[in-house]
Design an enzyme around this catalytic site. Sequence first.
Site, PDB file in Angstrom:
ATOM      1  N   TYR A 148      -6.238 -11.904  -2.662  1.00 43.60           N
ATOM      2  CA  TYR A 148      -5.366 -11.169  -3.600  1.00 43.60           C
ATOM      3  C   TYR A 148      -5.720 -11.572  -5.033  1.00 43.60           C
ATOM      4  O   TYR A 148      -6.691 -12.301  -5.263  1.00 43.60           O
ATOM      5  CB  TYR A 148      -3.892 -11.414  -3.255  1.00 43.60           C
ATOM      6  CG  TYR A 148      -3.496 -10.759  -1.944  1.00 43.60           C
ATOM      7  CD1 TYR A 148      -3.451  -9.372  -1.827  1.00 43.60           C
ATOM      8  CD2 TYR A 148      -3.202 -11.519  -0.813  1.00 43.60           C
ATOM      9  CE1 TYR A 148      -3.103  -8.760  -0.622  1.00 43.60           C
ATOM     10  CE2 TYR A 148      -2.856 -10.918   0.391  1.00 43.60           C
ATOM     11  CZ  TYR A 148      -2.810  -9.530   0.483  1.00 43.60           C
ATOM     12  OH  TYR A 148      -2.478  -8.929   1.671  1.00 43.60           O
TER      13      TYR A 148
ATOM     14  N   HIS B 268      -6.303 -15.624   0.184  1.00 44.12           N
ATOM     15  CA  HIS B 268      -6.513 -14.442   1.030  1.00 44.12           C
ATOM     16  C   HIS B 268      -7.097 -13.226   0.311  1.00 44.12           C
ATOM     17  O   HIS B 268      -6.954 -12.102   0.773  1.00 44.12           O
ATOM     18  CB  HIS B 268      -5.195 -14.036   1.727  1.00 44.12           C
ATOM     19  CG  HIS B 268      -4.567 -15.137   2.514  1.00 44.12           C
ATOM     20  ND1 HIS B 268      -3.316 -15.056   3.071  1.00 44.12           N
ATOM     21  CD2 HIS B 268      -5.019 -16.374   2.837  1.00 44.12           C
ATOM     22  CE1 HIS B 268      -3.023 -16.190   3.696  1.00 44.12           C
ATOM     23  NE2 HIS B 268      -4.048 -17.005   3.556  1.00 44.12           N
TER      24      HIS B 268
ATOM     25  N   HIS C  39       0.951 -17.476  -4.800  1.00 43.14           N
ATOM     26  CA  HIS C  39      -0.001 -16.981  -3.791  1.00 43.14           C
ATOM     27  C   HIS C  39      -1.384 -16.848  -4.429  1.00 43.14           C
ATOM     28  O   HIS C  39      -1.684 -15.862  -5.091  1.00 43.14           O
ATOM     29  CB  HIS C  39       0.474 -15.626  -3.263  1.00 43.14           C
ATOM     30  CG  HIS C  39      -0.239 -15.143  -2.032  1.00 43.14           C
ATOM     31  ND1 HIS C  39      -1.446 -15.656  -1.593  1.00 43.14           N
ATOM     32  CD2 HIS C  39       0.099 -14.186  -1.120  1.00 43.14           C
ATOM     33  CE1 HIS C  39      -1.812 -15.028  -0.479  1.00 43.14           C
ATOM     34  NE2 HIS C  39      -0.899 -14.133  -0.183  1.00 43.14           N
TER      35      HIS C  39
HETATM   36  C1  LIG Z   1       2.798 -10.622   9.864  1.00 47.49           C
HETATM   37  C2  LIG Z   1       2.122 -11.585   8.936  1.00 47.49           C
HETATM   38  C3  LIG Z   1       2.305 -11.446   7.567  1.00 47.49           C
HETATM   39  C4  LIG Z   1       1.704 -12.353   6.676  1.00 47.49           C
HETATM   40  N1  LIG Z   1       1.957 -12.249   5.330  1.00 47.49           N
HETATM   41  C5  LIG Z   1       1.529 -13.216   4.485  1.00 47.49           C
HETATM   42  C6  LIG Z   1       1.961 -13.261   3.129  1.00 47.49           C
HETATM   43  O1  LIG Z   1       2.773 -12.436   2.653  1.00 47.49           O
HETATM   44  N2  LIG Z   1       1.467 -14.249   2.341  1.00 47.49           N
HETATM   45  C7  LIG Z   1       0.594 -15.179   2.810  1.00 47.49           C
HETATM   46  O2  LIG Z   1       0.168 -16.056   2.048  1.00 47.49           O
HETATM   47  N3  LIG Z   1       0.206 -15.188   4.105  1.00 47.49           N
HETATM   48  C8  LIG Z   1       0.666 -14.253   4.944  1.00 47.49           C
HETATM   49  N4  LIG Z   1       0.333 -14.314   6.284  1.00 47.49           N
HETATM   50  C9  LIG Z   1      -0.431 -15.480   6.799  1.00 47.49           C
HETATM   51  C10 LIG Z   1       0.533 -16.566   7.292  1.00 47.49           C
HETATM   52  O3  LIG Z   1       1.231 -17.155   6.219  1.00 47.49           O
HETATM   53  C11 LIG Z   1      -0.209 -17.690   8.048  1.00 47.49           C
HETATM   54  O4  LIG Z   1      -1.106 -18.327   7.174  1.00 47.49           O
HETATM   55  C12 LIG Z   1      -0.977 -17.162   9.257  1.00 47.49           C
HETATM   56  O5  LIG Z   1      -0.164 -16.307  10.040  1.00 47.49           O
HETATM   57  C13 LIG Z   1      -1.479 -18.321  10.125  1.00 47.49           C
HETATM   58  O6  LIG Z   1      -0.399 -18.996  10.706  1.00 47.49           O
HETATM   59  P1  LIG Z   1      -0.038 -18.778  12.292  1.00 47.49           P
HETATM   60  O7  LIG Z   1      -1.343 -18.896  12.997  1.00 47.49           O
HETATM   61  O8  LIG Z   1       0.933 -19.900  12.571  1.00 47.49           O
HETATM   62  O9  LIG Z   1       0.572 -17.418  12.424  1.00 47.49           O
HETATM   63  C14 LIG Z   1       0.895 -13.396   7.182  1.00 47.49           C
HETATM   64  C15 LIG Z   1       0.708 -13.522   8.570  1.00 47.49           C
HETATM   65  C16 LIG Z   1       1.323 -12.641   9.447  1.00 47.49           C
HETATM   66  C17 LIG Z   1       1.141 -12.841  10.935  1.00 47.49           C
END
Ligand SMILES: Cc1cc2nc3c(=O)[nH]c(=O)nc-3n(C[C@H](O)[C@H](O)[C@H](O)COP(=O)(O)O)c2cc1C
Length: 377
Positions: free
Chosen positions: A181, A179, A176
């Site tokens: 981090y 974002h 990762h």
């Molecule tokens: C509830 C939730 C938790 C997420 N947790 C992470 C995470 O742990 N690691 C990460 O890289 N992205 C995380 N994301 C981002 C998602 O991996 C993804 O990039 C984002 O939701 C966009 O995709 P979508 O529009 O299909 O939901 C999270 C997103 C959501 C909605």
Amino acid sequence: MSNVHSAVSALFDPIDLGPLHLKNRIVMAPMTRTFSPGNVPNDLVVAYYARRAENEVGLIITEGTCVNHKASNGYPRVPFIYGDAPLAGWKKVVDAVHAKGGKIAPQLWHVGAIRKENTGADPDPSVPGYSPSGLVRPGVENGVAMSKDDIAEVIEAFAQAAEDSKRIGFDAVEVHGAHGYLIDQFFWAGSNQRTDEYGGDLVGRTRFACDIVAAIRKRVGPDFPIIFRFSQWKQQDYNARLCNTPEELAAFLQPLVDAGVDIFHCSTRRFWEKEFEGSDLNLAGWTKKLTGKPVITVGSVGLNASFIDEDKRDMVDASGVATASIDQLGERMANGEFELVAVGRALLQDPEWVPKVKAGRYDELSDYNKDALKQLV
Ligand SMILES: Cc1cc2nc3c(=O)[nH]c(=O)nc-3n(C[C@H](O)[C@H](O)[C@H](O)COP(=O)(O)O)c2cc1C
């Protein structure tokens, strides 16, 4: 393939990425769920992932799972990827996903300066955040600026996590680096003001990530896929950018390629947005073009609103179904812009999203609502 809806047929072609054979191009995006009491993935977590594997997700990338460092975690009830009980929990997840014919990679995570003292994060809430320069964003201090020893400890923690992941049967690992981090805090000039070899220009700021990837590669051998997730945007600043031109993106990516990354996961909030003027390619498309490596695109697939509400600075409450974007995705994949696509919220809302899309049963897709976060499975 006569039973596949033609607009999306490219999404259902199998693919071999080195030793990783995937039955289709659909990846479950990593999503933190905070459903692992004691930091151990339990039977509910096993069932949650097994259900997506059973419903034809080609590759599952797990929620972020914390590597073995005292400050890696920022939230309660997230799973660890160290210690006997968490690893035993993950092994059950892996076995269940494999039993359903799926593939799975853990997302290895360190939150860096996003961690705040005494906010309930395990294992010891009194430990402050650790980061390149003690900054969570420009001008905002939080926690400790990492020493060289701290850096070495974290690199080792990622390498050990990858070795353990391989040992318990995971099919790949994802680092990762996105974002805002820890790894992204090293990438971003806004949070990295170091003057040693882990700071400086964009290439200097990739060194921490490269050392992690190289250490992982040493421990897992040449044939175990390393996926690397990165983003331009940060949770600290949605408009931040690491690279403003294709030339800068190439300079940023090449050291990561040299360190051993096999697949880039290019995190954007809307996959249809072009990355640079003068071309319709998105971030994944540019990354593939510049590195020749396979890429995963992501962002609002099948939905009409991104997962972040920029005004509220929080997760979005609801998004409607947007089937035209699914067809556009299929076309762009057929044109070779990207190999894989990660789907997030649509797969939380509906575990059967993949078979419905495959058969063109778009009328059965439902809008995303944040209530989907209240329960697992
Ligand atoms: C509830 C939730 C938790 C997420 N947790 C992470 C995470 O742990 N690691 C990460 O890289 N992205 C995380 N994301 C981002 C998602 O991996 C993804 O990039 C984002 O939701 C966009 O995709 P979508 O529009 O299909 O939901 C999270 C997103 C959501 C909605």
